[in-house]
Design an enzyme around this catalytic site. Structure first.
Site, PDB file in Angstrom:
ATOM      1  N   TRP A  28       0.851  -1.190  -0.147  1.00 56.70           N
ATOM      2  CA  TRP A  28      -0.021  -0.005   0.011  1.00 56.70           C
ATOM      3  C   TRP A  28       0.779   1.090   0.043  1.00 56.70           C
ATOM      4  O   TRP A  28       2.176   1.150   0.403  1.00 56.70           O
ATOM      5  CB  TRP A  28      -0.973  -0.057   1.312  1.00 56.70           C
ATOM      6  CG  TRP A  28      -0.259  -0.092   2.540  1.00 56.70           C
ATOM      7  CD1 TRP A  28      -0.059  -1.168   3.200  1.00 56.70           C
ATOM      8  CD2 TRP A  28       0.094   1.200   3.286  1.00 56.70           C
ATOM      9  NE1 TRP A  28       0.801  -0.729   4.483  1.00 56.70           N
ATOM     10  CE2 TRP A  28       1.079   0.750   4.454  1.00 56.70           C
ATOM     11  CE3 TRP A  28       0.197   2.524   3.198  1.00 56.70           C
ATOM     12  CZ2 TRP A  28       1.374   1.444   5.648  1.00 56.70           C
ATOM     13  CZ3 TRP A  28       0.652   3.342   4.227  1.00 56.70           C
ATOM     14  CH2 TRP A  28       1.241   2.822   5.054  1.00 56.70           C
ATOM     15  N   GLU A  71       7.165   7.556  14.556  1.00 52.40           N
ATOM     16  CA  GLU A  71       7.422   7.116  13.281  1.00 52.40           C
ATOM     17  C   GLU A  71       8.579   7.773  12.366  1.00 52.40           C
ATOM     18  O   GLU A  71       9.374   7.243  11.486  1.00 52.40           O
ATOM     19  CB  GLU A  71       6.191   6.730  12.187  1.00 52.40           C
ATOM     20  CG  GLU A  71       5.348   5.818  12.905  1.00 52.40           C
ATOM     21  CD  GLU A  71       5.569   4.245  12.989  1.00 52.40           C
ATOM     22  OE1 GLU A  71       6.433   3.833  11.978  1.00 52.40           O
ATOM     23  OE2 GLU A  71       5.021   3.188  13.360  1.00 52.40           O
ATOM     24  N   GLU A 109       8.626   0.983   6.667  1.00 49.03           N
ATOM     25  CA  GLU A 109       8.261   2.026   7.790  1.00 49.03           C
ATOM     26  C   GLU A 109       8.242   3.367   7.265  1.00 49.03           C
ATOM     27  O   GLU A 109       7.426   4.192   7.863  1.00 49.03           O
ATOM     28  CB  GLU A 109       9.474   1.731   8.868  1.00 49.03           C
ATOM     29  CG  GLU A 109       9.489   0.601   9.585  1.00 49.03           C
ATOM     30  CD  GLU A 109       8.558   0.559  10.624  1.00 49.03           C
ATOM     31  OE1 GLU A 109       7.893   1.611  11.074  1.00 49.03           O
ATOM     32  OE2 GLU A 109       8.343  -0.455  11.148  1.00 49.03           O
ATOM     33  N   HIS A 112       4.738   4.753   6.936  1.00 47.95           N
ATOM     34  CA  HIS A 112       4.012   5.015   8.264  1.00 47.95           C
ATOM     35  C   HIS A 112       3.821   6.372   8.605  1.00 47.95           C
ATOM     36  O   HIS A 112       2.731   7.142   8.888  1.00 47.95           O
ATOM     37  CB  HIS A 112       4.582   4.128   9.484  1.00 47.95           C
ATOM     38  CG  HIS A 112       4.352   2.708   9.109  1.00 47.95           C
ATOM     39  ND1 HIS A 112       4.876   1.797   9.935  1.00 47.95           N
ATOM     40  CD2 HIS A 112       3.883   2.060   8.090  1.00 47.95           C
ATOM     41  CE1 HIS A 112       4.864   0.489   9.569  1.00 47.95           C
ATOM     42  NE2 HIS A 112       4.052   0.751   8.262  1.00 47.95           N
ATOM     43  N   GLU A 162       8.313  -3.489  17.752  1.00 52.36           N
ATOM     44  CA  GLU A 162       7.230  -3.800  16.858  1.00 52.36           C
ATOM     45  C   GLU A 162       5.757  -4.050  17.317  1.00 52.36           C
ATOM     46  O   GLU A 162       4.893  -3.612  16.885  1.00 52.36           O
ATOM     47  CB  GLU A 162       7.839  -4.751  15.833  1.00 52.36           C
ATOM     48  CG  GLU A 162       9.063  -4.281  14.853  1.00 52.36           C
ATOM     49  CD  GLU A 162       8.699  -3.352  13.870  1.00 52.36           C
ATOM     50  OE1 GLU A 162       7.501  -2.875  13.833  1.00 52.36           O
ATOM     51  OE2 GLU A 162       9.747  -2.824  13.297  1.00 52.36           O
ATOM     52  N   THR A 165       4.414  -0.949  19.126  1.00 55.35           N
ATOM     53  CA  THR A 165       3.681  -0.124  18.172  1.00 55.35           C
ATOM     54  C   THR A 165       2.530  -0.629  17.470  1.00 55.35           C
ATOM     55  O   THR A 165       1.415   0.163  17.213  1.00 55.35           O
ATOM     56  CB  THR A 165       4.683   0.253  17.024  1.00 55.35           C
ATOM     57  OG1 THR A 165       5.438  -0.811  16.371  1.00 55.35           O
ATOM     58  CG2 THR A 165       5.728   1.458  17.495  1.00 55.35           C
ATOM     59  N   ASP A 194       1.516  -4.196   9.191  1.00 54.46           N
ATOM     60  CA  ASP A 194       2.892  -3.974   8.563  1.00 54.46           C
ATOM     61  C   ASP A 194       3.838  -4.314   9.872  1.00 54.46           C
ATOM     62  O   ASP A 194       4.631  -5.143  10.048  1.00 54.46           O
ATOM     63  CB  ASP A 194       3.252  -2.444   8.509  1.00 54.46           C
ATOM     64  CG  ASP A 194       2.891  -2.362   6.931  1.00 54.46           C
ATOM     65  OD1 ASP A 194       2.201  -2.922   6.380  1.00 54.46           O
ATOM     66  OD2 ASP A 194       3.389  -1.290   6.352  1.00 54.46           O
ATOM     67  N   GLU A 195       3.303  -3.610  11.209  1.00 49.32           N
ATOM     68  CA  GLU A 195       4.174  -3.742  12.236  1.00 49.32           C
ATOM     69  C   GLU A 195       4.151  -5.330  12.831  1.00 49.32           C
ATOM     70  O   GLU A 195       5.341  -5.722  13.362  1.00 49.32           O
ATOM     71  CB  GLU A 195       3.560  -2.874  13.662  1.00 49.32           C
ATOM     72  CG  GLU A 195       3.447  -1.591  13.325  1.00 49.32           C
ATOM     73  CD  GLU A 195       4.804  -0.399  12.840  1.00 49.32           C
ATOM     74  OE1 GLU A 195       5.508  -1.256  12.549  1.00 49.32           O
ATOM     75  OE2 GLU A 195       4.544   0.682  12.828  1.00 49.32           O
ATOM     76  N   HIS A 198       6.675  -7.224  10.548  1.00 44.64           N
ATOM     77  CA  HIS A 198       7.936  -6.827  11.143  1.00 44.64           C
ATOM     78  C   HIS A 198       8.271  -7.707  12.573  1.00 44.64           C
ATOM     79  O   HIS A 198       9.269  -8.280  12.639  1.00 44.64           O
ATOM     80  CB  HIS A 198       8.089  -5.322  11.562  1.00 44.64           C
ATOM     81  CG  HIS A 198       7.888  -4.578  10.204  1.00 44.64           C
ATOM     82  ND1 HIS A 198       7.721  -3.288  10.087  1.00 44.64           N
ATOM     83  CD2 HIS A 198       7.881  -4.884   8.875  1.00 44.64           C
ATOM     84  CE1 HIS A 198       7.517  -2.760   8.812  1.00 44.64           C
ATOM     85  NE2 HIS A 198       7.733  -3.953   8.260  1.00 44.64           N
TER      86      HIS A 198
HETATM   87 FE   LIG Z   1       7.478  -1.258  12.657  1.00 40.90          FE
HETATM   88 FE   LIG Z   2       6.099   1.828  11.846  1.00 35.07          FE
END
Ligand SMILES: [Fe+2]
Ligand SMILES: [Fe+2]
Length: 327
Positions: A28, A71, A109, A112, A162, A165, A194-195, A198
């Site tokens: 995205w 971020e 990242e 973000h 990660e 967040t 996403d986090e 990760h």
């Molecule tokens: Fe992250």
């Molecule tokens: Fe992030």
């Protein structure tokens, strides 16, 4: 064994984790969520965004700003991951799996802070200059975890962060949905997803370090978490409030977005994921650390009750980010 050797041995393993990052084609982008300024409908889209953003209360707004600034300090985090020998990107465009991971992770990242910052700008709800000043201060002030060039500690830290967040973004999203801003909800839950990828990668990597070098890994884990894990945006400043990070953290705690209970739950999750209690054959010092680690989540759970009282008594603070309103 030297850490650097362990990291070199793990190159093949890290290569297998690279698919946890998405290709650019399937990723995205911030623009996917926000008004298309090249379209004739831009004005209506911006107005709709601003109308929905009116429903966001001040406490949620402050946490959203704090998360955004965190971020935006990404340059500090990439620099930090590039320091330990064996981990660092030797040329800046190296095809070593560690370097591929760190650059790919950074590239994900980077979206973000971008998407959250653009949302905040378009929302008209925050003093954007003060937010930007805070980001510039934070990057200038830097990020020191007292972890030296220790790669093991670095992976403990990123696995923890990660997940932290992920929790924080997901909670902001959930609350935004409840207040009537489904767009912000979608942005935050997308970032949280996403986090989560990760987090999975960093947990697997530290899990392999535990297999390769168990006693040193447990000692690194103990050193990182037995004192409270330092937050990445600890050195943020808006140029006015000398305790800005503490005040932001307090608002997040009060709004139940990121609390001492979440902190304890993350520790508990990591100790179970890595099966710390079940490790055998550790050297004496590491075995003592193992014992300490197993009691840690409980210790924080108990502290959480006492902390609730502290929070209830804490005075309100003014935030420049929201035009000096008090919360
Ligand atoms: Fe992250
Ligand atoms: Fe992030």
């Amino acid at each position: 064994m030297m850490q650097e050797e362990v990291l070199i041995n793990l190159e093949g393993f890290v290569e297998k984790q690279l698919p946890l990052l998405k290709s650019v084609e399937e990723s995205w982008q911030p623009g996917d969520f926000l008004p298309d300024m090249a379209s004739d409908r831009w004005q209506g889209e911006v107005e709709a965004l601003r109308a929905r953003a009116k429903s966001i209360p001040d406490d949620l707004l402050v946490v959203l700003v704090g998360n955004t600034v965190t971020e935006e300090a990404l340059p500090s985090y990439q620099t930090w991951l590039n320091r330990p020998p064996g981990l660092k990107d030797e040329t800046g465009a190296s095809v070593n799996p560690w370097a591929l991971w760190t650059r790919g992770w950074t590239a994900e990242e980077n979206r973000h802070g971008e998407v959250l910052g653009r949302y905040l700008y378009l929302s008209g709800r925050v003093d954007m200059r003060s937010v930007e000043v805070t980001t510039q201060h934070l990057i200038r002030n830097g990020f020191d975890l007292k972890s030296g060039n220790d790669a093991y500690k670095a992976f403990v830290y990123v696995a923890f962060q990660e997940r932290a967040t992920k929790v924080s973004h997901a909670n902001v999203g959930r609350l935004a949905e409840g207040y009537g801003d489904p767009l912000l909800a979608r942005i935050c839950s997308t970032v949280a997803a996403d986090e989560a990828r990760h987090e999975e990668a960093y947990k697997r990597i530290f899990g392999m370090i535990l297999v390769e070098d168990p006693s040193n890994a447990v000692l690194a884990l103990d050193e990182m978490v037995s004192q409270k894990v330092v937050m990445p945006a600890r050195l943020m400043s808006d140029g006015a409030d000398g305790d800005l990070f503490e005040h932001f953290a307090l608002v997040a705690q009060r709004a139940k977005i990121y609390t001492v209970r979440d902190y304890a739950a993350i520790l508990d999750h990591l100790m179970h994921y890595w099966n710390i209690a079940g490790l055998t054959g550790l050297e004496p010092e590491a075995a003592r650390a193992q014992e300490r680690l197993c009691g840690l989540a409980d210790h924080y759970q108990k502290r959480a009750d006492r902390f609730d009282e502290v929070i209830a008594r804490a005075p309100k603070e003014r935030f420049r980010w929201i035009f000096n309103r008090e919360i």
